[in-house]
Design a protein around this motif. Sequence first.
Motif, short mmCIF file in Angstrom:
data_model
loop_
_atom_site.label_atom_id
_atom_site.label_comp_id
_atom_site.label_asym_id
_atom_site.label_seq_id
_atom_site.Cartn_x
_atom_site.Cartn_y
_atom_site.Cartn_z
N ASP A 1 23.65 40.19 97.59
CA ASP A 1 22.84 38.99 97.76
C ASP A 1 23.19 38.32 99.08
OD1 ASP A 1 25.18 37.29 97.35
OD2 ASP A 1 24.98 37.75 95.22
N ALA A 2 22.59 37.16 99.33
CA ALA A 2 22.74 36.48 100.62
C ALA A 2 24.14 35.94 100.83
CB ALA A 2 21.72 35.35 100.70
N ASP B 1 19.01 45.82 96.48
CA ASP B 1 18.61 44.52 97.03
C ASP B 1 19.23 44.27 98.39
OD1 ASP B 1 17.12 43.94 94.72
OD2 ASP B 1 18.90 43.17 93.70
N ARG C 1 18.74 41.33 101.07
CA ARG C 1 19.34 40.01 100.93
C ARG C 1 20.61 39.86 101.77
NH1 ARG C 1 19.20 39.13 94.33
NH2 ARG C 1 16.96 39.49 94.03
#
Length: 871
Positions: A72-73, A128, A131
Amino acid sequence: MSESEFVLKTTPPRMPRLAMERPRLLRYAERLRDCAAAAVVAPAGFGKTTLLLQWRQRWLEAGARVAWLGVDAQDDPARFTVGLLQAARNACAIRDTPPSGSPGLETLTRMLSEVARNGAWTVIVIDDAERLPEATVRQSLQYLLLNAPANLHIAIGSRVPLPLRTTELVAKDSFLQLSTHDLRLQLEESMVLLERRLGARLSVDERACVHDATEGWPIGLQLAIAAIEHEDDAAAAVRTLSARRGSLQDYFVDSLLAALPPHAADVLTRIAILDHFNQELCDAVSGLSCADLLQQLVRETPIMMVGERDGWLRLHPLARDFLRGRFEQLPAPERAALHARASHWYMQNGRLHDAADHALAAGDEALAQEYAARALWMLGALGKVDEAREWLQRLPMALLESDAELRLGAAAVLAFGNRNAEALRMASDVLGNPRTSPALAVVARRVASTAAAYADHLGVLEKLLASWPPVPADVDPLYTANRLNVGAFVALHRGDTGAARAQIAQAATLGREGSLRLAAALGQMLVGLSHLWDGNPRLAEEVMRPALLLAEREEGRRSMIASLHAPVLAAALLQLDQQTAAQALLANRLDVIERCGFADNILLAYRTLVYAALAQDDERRALSVLDSFDAVAHRRALPRLRLQGLAERVRLFALRQCLQSADEAMVELDALAAVFAQEELRPYVPHYQLVASVARSYVALERNDIDAADSALDRAATLAALLRRGRDARAVKVLRAVVARRRGSDQALPLLREAMSLASLSGNARLLANVHPQALEMAAEVENGALLPKAGRRRRASIDASAPGASGLLTTKEAEILRLLQRGMSNKRIALTLDIGGETVKWHLKNLFAKLSAGSREHAVDRARLLGLVK
């Protein structure tokens, strides 16, 4: 970050319950073993995570150790490294622990060293990845890719391409990337998923319609199924499928608009009126600068699709439908102004047919008619015949009568419809006028040749070709391509397939863009036809598959060009024993083929459907298809279609021992001789005689008139050689082998062996089944090494072929099968006992049931007892 959070990040998500396995994508799991890394890059809703989970399962089953990391970020380089280490520990049980301080490249190096020392085949999946912060991608992930040991492979899932340096890996063929195009559902995959979820509630055509509406977008298809499955009338739900209500609307509101800034939604609403657009057109219509927004939407959403032309885009049909609903809520003056802007831009850029559409939508009918009249010629050249016909109906005749060139533009459209005779007259009037300029004569000749080809009047085409003057060098290359296509069409139907391909090769040097699009597509179609006529379905498939895929991407499945290509590829696939794929190719576009296709396209489409039905033992459907085929032949006034339909009926009736019906169809077929004696059809006489001779041989064969069958096949063999019809020549050879077997000749199996060998070279796996079921029985003897018919007779002797009925109502084979039915044997055991194919057993059983007026196996045995055929 807590340990529990890392546990969640390194735990794979649950596999979707209804996830469909897609073999063509699962095969890439094995390919990764030869690559350092693989990237699956596509917007939301294309099944990236599902595919990675399916790959993971394959790798685990093959003995790999698979680590999973969802990112994720917040995953800066240090946090990303800790996550990788945790994932690797879970999968490989490595002993390494991060040093004190912030984990960095040194920690990654230690982890990679430990994986290499472990020696096990290891895969790390990173999902993902879009991200990730850019610094993490450029530093940590890049380092991981470039320094992974040979036993470690990296699989990355991302919505957007990552800024990774992969040139060296690509050069070494060590980097595999799957894109949106790869993940898009193919028609066959959509068909499978729809059948799994909806069963038999949708026809093949309706399933294809849903696929077309969703364009292979997996989540779009799932949403469409959700919108259909709870409706009482599933077919009606398909016809009214819309993104303006229900689950589809909810998806676009919740997942699309909610994630976009307000100005982006406004731009999308205003450009929803455009079929295709580039940045300049988008700017002109919206009144804003759209460059950055368009790039973002292409990268991050599934709704913006890259066109085939550089710089051009289009909206996914479902997204466009949803956005058009929002557009229609704008004030009427604003809607008209937006259409007027689009019309002006198209007019300025020479896109007159698009300018006409938007001028009409803006309320300026006079301007729309002016543009449309000038666009008719280009619409026809692009293959947009249906659109051109609609405009032609709107145009006042006074507008066309004032200009000879406009009249010819109208005639070019009429040439592709039931007014083709009128188009030919209009073109002939221009050609017959001594005051006609050379440039206008070139246009008129194209119109005349199109009308003649659409009407299947080969005699007219031959006359036109014989008097065709040199094409001036300063005119559109379309007219040179037209001349070469006509030459190829005539050569093909004369039997010179090599000359036909040579003409098309010359035309191909002119290109395929702009006005050449339809002409180039027709050339490819003729090349595919030539390979089919030579009896080479493999070569036909090699030519037509990429051509069809390109046409579908550029124009859509139901476009004229795609509908011209599909029957040729379908016929090739049928011969290659891919009946399901062949039928799917024709789904939801048969009406376009009937309306816009030439005689050969329609013939191949219907013949494919007939033989696919017969391959599935559905003779009722085959007869229904022939009824529809006959209706099209009458509606389009195409005697060649009538001829082929009657020939198929003769064959089917003869093989079913319905000889009176076969005789009646043969009488109608013989009556067509007078039709083919007409000047415009006379060049087809050898083809007519070939088809009639083969049909006559089936009737003679089933009447046991061996001499008449031999005579008909001698004639057919001569004609097939004259026309260089390789497939027909092989079919005749198969029938001659059957005749030789009925005569008791030792040449039966050698003849069949030769036909089988030739068919095998070209990939025609359906030759024997499509010609005669007895050929399948004989093929078993060939494959078992039998040299003479008596070998087969010795094997059958143990079944007691002298049983009652063998020489009366039933044939010897039918009597044998009846006795085995009486013993309760299955079709498979009957086939093994008699050493024949399963399809042959089914064919004999149908004949047996018909003769005994029986509806089941038990009923047939009971009826046979009543008739004294069995004890």
